[in-house]
Write a protein that holds these residues in place. Sequence first.
Motif, PDB file in Angstrom:
ATOM      1  N   LEU A 207       0.816  -1.214   0.000  1.00 16.51           N
ATOM      2  CA  LEU A 207       0.000   0.000   0.000  1.00 16.51           C
ATOM      3  C   LEU A 207       0.856   1.272   0.000  1.00 16.51           C
ATOM      4  O   LEU A 207       0.430   2.296  -0.536  1.00 16.51           O
ATOM      5  N   LYS A 208       2.043   1.207   0.572  1.00 20.61           N
ATOM      6  CA  LYS A 208       2.927   2.377   0.538  1.00 20.61           C
ATOM      7  C   LYS A 208       3.316   2.699  -0.904  1.00 20.61           C
ATOM      8  O   LYS A 208       3.279   3.859  -1.329  1.00 20.61           O
ATOM      9  N   GLU A 209       3.663   1.673  -1.670  1.00 22.97           N
ATOM     10  CA  GLU A 209       4.017   1.852  -3.079  1.00 22.97           C
ATOM     11  C   GLU A 209       2.811   2.303  -3.894  1.00 22.97           C
ATOM     12  O   GLU A 209       2.917   3.211  -4.731  1.00 22.97           O
ATOM     13  N   ILE A 210       1.665   1.688  -3.637  1.00 25.78           N
ATOM     14  CA  ILE A 210       0.439   2.025  -4.370  1.00 25.78           C
ATOM     15  C   ILE A 210       0.028   3.464  -4.092  1.00 25.78           C
ATOM     16  O   ILE A 210      -0.303   4.220  -5.019  1.00 25.78           O
ATOM     17  N   HIS A 211       0.071   3.874  -2.825  1.00 23.59           N
ATOM     18  CA  HIS A 211      -0.326   5.232  -2.455  1.00 23.59           C
ATOM     19  C   HIS A 211       0.600   6.257  -3.101  1.00 23.59           C
ATOM     20  O   HIS A 211       0.140   7.278  -3.641  1.00 23.59           O
ATOM     21  N   ALA A 212       1.899   5.997  -3.073  1.00 18.84           N
ATOM     22  CA  ALA A 212       2.876   6.926  -3.669  1.00 18.84           C
ATOM     23  C   ALA A 212       2.666   7.039  -5.177  1.00 18.84           C
ATOM     24  O   ALA A 212       2.757   8.129  -5.761  1.00 18.84           O
ATOM     25  N   PHE A 213       2.372   5.907  -5.835  1.00 17.99           N
ATOM     26  CA  PHE A 213       2.126   5.894  -7.278  1.00 17.99           C
ATOM     27  C   PHE A 213       0.905   6.752  -7.616  1.00 17.99           C
ATOM     28  O   PHE A 213       0.935   7.583  -8.544  1.00 17.99           O
ATOM     29  N   ILE A 214      -0.169   6.575  -6.864  1.00 18.53           N
ATOM     30  CA  ILE A 214      -1.401   7.335  -7.095  1.00 18.53           C
ATOM     31  C   ILE A 214      -1.168   8.819  -6.835  1.00 18.53           C
ATOM     32  O   ILE A 214      -1.621   9.682  -7.604  1.00 18.53           O
ATOM     33  N   ALA A 215      -0.447   9.139  -5.768  1.00 17.47           N
ATOM     34  CA  ALA A 215      -0.179  10.539  -5.422  1.00 17.47           C
ATOM     35  C   ALA A 215       0.596  11.242  -6.529  1.00 17.47           C
ATOM     36  O   ALA A 215       0.294  12.401  -6.875  1.00 17.47           O
ATOM     37  N   ARG A 216       1.590  10.555  -7.104  1.00 10.57           N
ATOM     38  CA  ARG A 216       2.365  11.155  -8.209  1.00 10.57           C
ATOM     39  C   ARG A 216       1.475  11.410  -9.416  1.00 10.57           C
ATOM     40  O   ARG A 216       1.592  12.459 -10.076  1.00 10.57           O
ATOM     41  N   SER A 217       0.619  10.471  -9.731  1.00 11.97           N
ATOM     42  CA  SER A 217      -0.269  10.622 -10.879  1.00 11.97           C
ATOM     43  C   SER A 217      -1.239  11.782 -10.681  1.00 11.97           C
ATOM     44  O   SER A 217      -1.467  12.584 -11.600  1.00 11.97           O
ATOM     45  N   ARG A 218      -1.784  11.901  -9.488  1.00 15.48           N
ATOM     46  CA  ARG A 218      -2.738  12.983  -9.217  1.00 15.48           C
ATOM     47  C   ARG A 218      -2.043  14.343  -9.188  1.00 15.48           C
ATOM     48  O   ARG A 218      -2.610  15.353  -9.617  1.00 15.48           O
ATOM     49  N   GLU A 219      -0.806  14.367  -8.684  1.00 13.82           N
ATOM     50  CA  GLU A 219      -0.052  15.622  -8.669  1.00 13.82           C
ATOM     51  C   GLU A 219       0.190  16.112 -10.095  1.00 13.82           C
ATOM     52  O   GLU A 219       0.107  17.312 -10.377  1.00 13.82           O
ATOM     53  N   ARG A 220       0.469  15.180 -10.989  1.00 15.85           N
ATOM     54  CA  ARG A 220       0.690  15.532 -12.397  1.00 15.85           C
ATOM     55  C   ARG A 220      -0.554  16.160 -13.013  1.00 15.85           C
ATOM     56  O   ARG A 220      -0.474  17.022 -13.899  1.00 15.85           O
TER      57      ARG A 220
END
Length: 318
Positions: free
Chosen positions: A181-194
């Motif tokens: 979940l740490k990896e998944i959350h970070a991946f989603i956060a980067r995508s949303r920031e973009r």
Amino acid sequence: MAYQFIASHNFSFVPATNFSFARFLFNEAEHLKQQGGEEVFTFYWKNIENQLFEARFSVILFNKNGFSPLKATFGGVEFSEELSEASLMSFLKSVTLALPKIDSLEITLCPTNYLTEKQVQMLENCLKNLDFKEKYSDQNYYINVSERPFYQVLLSKRYKQLLRKSERLGFSFQACRNPNLKEIHAFIARSRERKNRPMTMTLEVLERCFQLFPTQFYVFTLKKSENLLSVAVCIKISEHSLYTFYLADSDKYLGFSPSIGLLSGIYQFCQENKFRVLDLGIATEKGKLNEGLAFFKAHLGAESSLKKTFLLTFEKKL
């Protein structure tokens, strides 16, 4: 037909069975407890003859106002298809009288495709007769799951080509049993920031959701070897509906539109697990249309329905 009106304060009464309607996760006690607020009232409408609960409605109080939901995709009123409009009106009127003194009550209803046309009409009639005003309406997109393969669901020829390309390149879909979940959350956060969209859930809250609702929260991924291309966090809202809560992709693979391949896998998962609806969520924000998002969802083959928010303002007595 006689009914018993039951008011539960802060979960003093939580029946586990005997419901005659489809129950949604966001209105269950365990989820309501995660939404915050100061007090929670859940109201029930019990048929005295058959002893079935034919309606349920929860309101969370915060800062002298009522919300349904306070923090969830939707809240609103759940009720049996057999309930008459007059009885539904009696139930909702009883709710407004039973609530403590508040300034307003805001309700976000489930998307209209979750109910029958008759139920939608009845509920809106009752709310308007109780002086609720429509605050705004969002467009919610969904795919009816059938025996058709996802390739046939897609409307866009370009999307069909991209799906075939992802299959040729060997992109692999996975329903994750024990996601990082740490990896998944970070991946989603980067995508949303973009995309200049804020992250709506912290890692701690996401982890708690998976702990509290292990059979309702899912992670799906699309990978090339060990590289994450696209990720989705989905929620089982009811026995027949799977909701795409987060959908994210990697900026390194945007040319492949990996979300299409990921959704193809999720659609097949729905087929295998007897979900009737794959809910892709809204393409509006408080009534304001995101044209690009709406275009994407419509060309996936998704239909749109309305998710309405109503507001009742209580008169202040001097």
